[in-house]
Write an enzyme that holds these catalytic residues in place. Structure first.
Site, PDB file in Angstrom:
ATOM      1  CG  ASP A  11      36.678  36.012  58.379  1.00 44.86           C
ATOM      2  OD1 ASP A  11      37.776  36.292  57.606  1.00 44.86           O
ATOM      3  OD2 ASP A  11      35.266  35.444  58.839  1.00 44.86           O
ATOM      4  CB  SER A  12      35.480  37.507  54.644  1.00 48.62           C
ATOM      5  OG  SER A  12      35.360  36.361  55.356  1.00 48.62           O
ATOM      6  CE1 TYR A  43      34.258  40.181  52.196  1.00 50.62           C
ATOM      7  CE2 TYR A  43      36.777  40.832  53.934  1.00 50.62           C
ATOM      8  CZ  TYR A  43      35.024  40.926  52.860  1.00 50.62           C
ATOM      9  OH  TYR A  43      34.844  41.697  54.005  1.00 50.62           O
ATOM     10  N   GLY A  44      37.678  35.014  49.712  1.00 52.88           N
ATOM     11  CA  GLY A  44      39.018  33.791  48.721  1.00 52.88           C
ATOM     12  C   GLY A  44      38.987  34.120  47.560  1.00 52.88           C
ATOM     13  CB  CYS A  74      39.577  38.130  56.295  1.00 53.74           C
ATOM     14  SG  CYS A  74      39.634  37.012  54.754  1.00 53.74           S
ATOM     15  CG  ASN A  75      44.423  33.724  56.932  1.00 53.34           C
ATOM     16  OD1 ASN A  75      45.660  33.496  57.195  1.00 53.34           O
ATOM     17  ND2 ASN A  75      44.073  33.571  57.452  1.00 53.34           N
ATOM     18  CB  THR A  76      41.426  37.218  51.735  1.00 53.66           C
ATOM     19  OG1 THR A  76      41.225  34.697  51.178  1.00 53.66           O
ATOM     20  CG2 THR A  76      41.091  37.083  49.820  1.00 53.66           C
ATOM     21  CD  GLU A 158      31.680  29.090  55.307  1.00 52.28           C
ATOM     22  OE1 GLU A 158      30.414  29.238  54.781  1.00 52.28           O
ATOM     23  OE2 GLU A 158      32.206  29.972  55.269  1.00 52.28           O
ATOM     24  CB  CYS A 190      42.494  29.706  55.350  1.00 49.29           C
ATOM     25  SG  CYS A 190      40.645  29.398  54.989  1.00 49.29           S
ATOM     26  CB  THR A 191      39.055  32.031  59.336  1.00 45.13           C
ATOM     27  OG1 THR A 191      39.287  32.278  57.847  1.00 45.13           O
ATOM     28  CG2 THR A 191      40.425  33.500  58.657  1.00 45.13           C
ATOM     29  CG  HIS A 192      36.586  28.854  56.707  1.00 48.41           C
ATOM     30  ND1 HIS A 192      36.724  30.018  56.838  1.00 48.41           N
ATOM     31  CD2 HIS A 192      35.104  28.834  56.646  1.00 48.41           C
ATOM     32  CE1 HIS A 192      35.586  30.311  56.939  1.00 48.41           C
ATOM     33  NE2 HIS A 192      34.847  29.711  56.876  1.00 48.41           N
TER      34      HIS A 192
HETATM   35  N1  DGL Z   1      38.200  34.626  56.039  1.00 44.83           N
HETATM   36  C1  DGL Z   1      39.292  33.509  54.740  1.00 44.83           C
HETATM   37  C2  DGL Z   1      40.500  33.441  55.202  1.00 44.83           C
HETATM   38  O1  DGL Z   1      40.766  33.196  55.438  1.00 44.83           O
HETATM   39  C3  DGL Z   1      38.309  32.138  53.874  1.00 44.83           C
HETATM   40  C4  DGL Z   1      36.850  32.670  54.128  1.00 44.83           C
HETATM   41  C5  DGL Z   1      36.640  33.540  52.467  1.00 44.83           C
HETATM   42  O2  DGL Z   1      37.042  32.918  51.804  1.00 44.83           O
HETATM   43  O3  DGL Z   1      35.933  34.369  52.315  1.00 44.83           O
HETATM   44  O4  DGL Z   1      40.814  33.628  53.667  1.00 44.83           O
END
Ligand code: DGL
Length: 279
Positions: A11-12, A43-44, A74-76, A158, A190-192
């Site tokens: 993941d990012s 990464y987003g 990571c979704n992005t 976060e 999104c992971t968060h």
């Molecule tokens: N992990 C990213 C996602 O799921 C969220 C955090 C990021 O932007 O890196 O899109």
């Protein structure tokens, strides 16, 4: 024969730990190696080419560790880089978009679906396409999809501000249009966002189903390993390793809430930017 090689997850940064914990839930006997690219997160808000390059480098690292599968937590990165990784990886690659789309189509009753994610994820339109394709596959003709970027949910998660006035106001601002559109299913792309699930659910009100794309992906990981005869079958005690491209202490100080428990082992530093990749 049991395949005791680890599952690689990247993941990012720390968000992918919400996916890792879902993998642990359904596959407690598997070893895992997690890489969080904290030094280059988020990464987003990065460009497609940058996210593809970072993801290929992360893939190379996990491959060098002898993993049997790579999970793009990571979704992005899933939205931007899955095709590139799938074509070049030595091992199967699982992303979070398609499993999330399948779970969404199973959940919706009125065909009105919301998708929330980072700017990058939403701008690709990848989730929307995946949900539409899934709907067609299941003979559902009329789906209405409403998308919304919710960038502030990432820093709120976060910061640990999951259930306070600021989280509620932010959720109200972002989600009111989706609520007014009458959606019955909301994809947390999104992971968060699963950390904010309580506030998101309260804001959307009764009758909403929230789709956790990490949980959906974990089921796919379990099914694929089972089908390919590559599960560890409890042959050895599972090892759970963690790497970050930033300082391990920083990673560990924010990881616990995302993982839902303390880290079972120490975290090591590794920078994947040493790998040369062509995109
Ligand atoms: N992990 C990213 C996602 O799921 C969220 C955090 C990021 O932007 O890196 O899109």
């Amino acid at each position: 024969m049991a395949d005791t090689r680890p599952i690689g997850v990247f993941d990012s940064g720390i968000g992918g730990l919400t996916v890792l914990r879902e993998i642990w839930k359904v596959l407690p006997g598997e070893s895992t190696i997690y890489f969080g690219d904290n030094a280059r997160a988020p990464y987003g808000n990065k460009s497609r080419s940058t996210v593809i390059r970072y993801s290929l480098q992360n893939m190379k690292f996990l491959e060098s560790r002898g993993v049997k599968m790579i999970v793009i937590a990571c979704n992005t990165a899933s939205a931007y880089a899955y095709e590139a990784l799938k074509d070049r990886s030595d091992v199967p690659v699982v992303e979070v978009v398609t499993p999330g789309a399948e779970a969404t189509i199973k959940a919706t009753k009125n065909g009105k679906i919301g998708i929330i994610g980072t700017k990058a994820t939403i701008s690709t339109g990848v989730y929307k396409q995946a949900v539409e394709q899934c709907a067609l596959k299941h003979g559902m003709k009329n789906v209405e999809i409403y998308q919304k970027t919710c960038p502030l949910f990432v820093p709120l998660a976060e910061e640990g501000w999951w259930d306070n006035e600021i989280a509620r106001l932010t959720a109200k601002e972002y989600l009111t249009p989706l609520k007014e559109a009458g959606i019955d299913t909301l994809v947390m792309a999104c992971t968060h966002y699963p950390l904010l699930a309580k506030v998101i659910a309260e804001t959307m009100g009764e009758g909403i189903t929230l789709v956790n794309t990490g949980a959906a992906a974990a089921s796919v990981v379990r099914d694929m390993l089972g089908k390919d005869g590559k599960t560890a079958d409890g042959a050895v005690a599972p090892k759970r390793e963690f790497y970050t491209s930033d300082e391990p202490g920083m990673f560990e100080s924010v990881a616990t809430p995302f993982l839902g428990e303390g880290l079972p082992s120490g975290t090591a530093h590794f920078s994947t930017d040493r790998y040369e990749v062509e995109i």
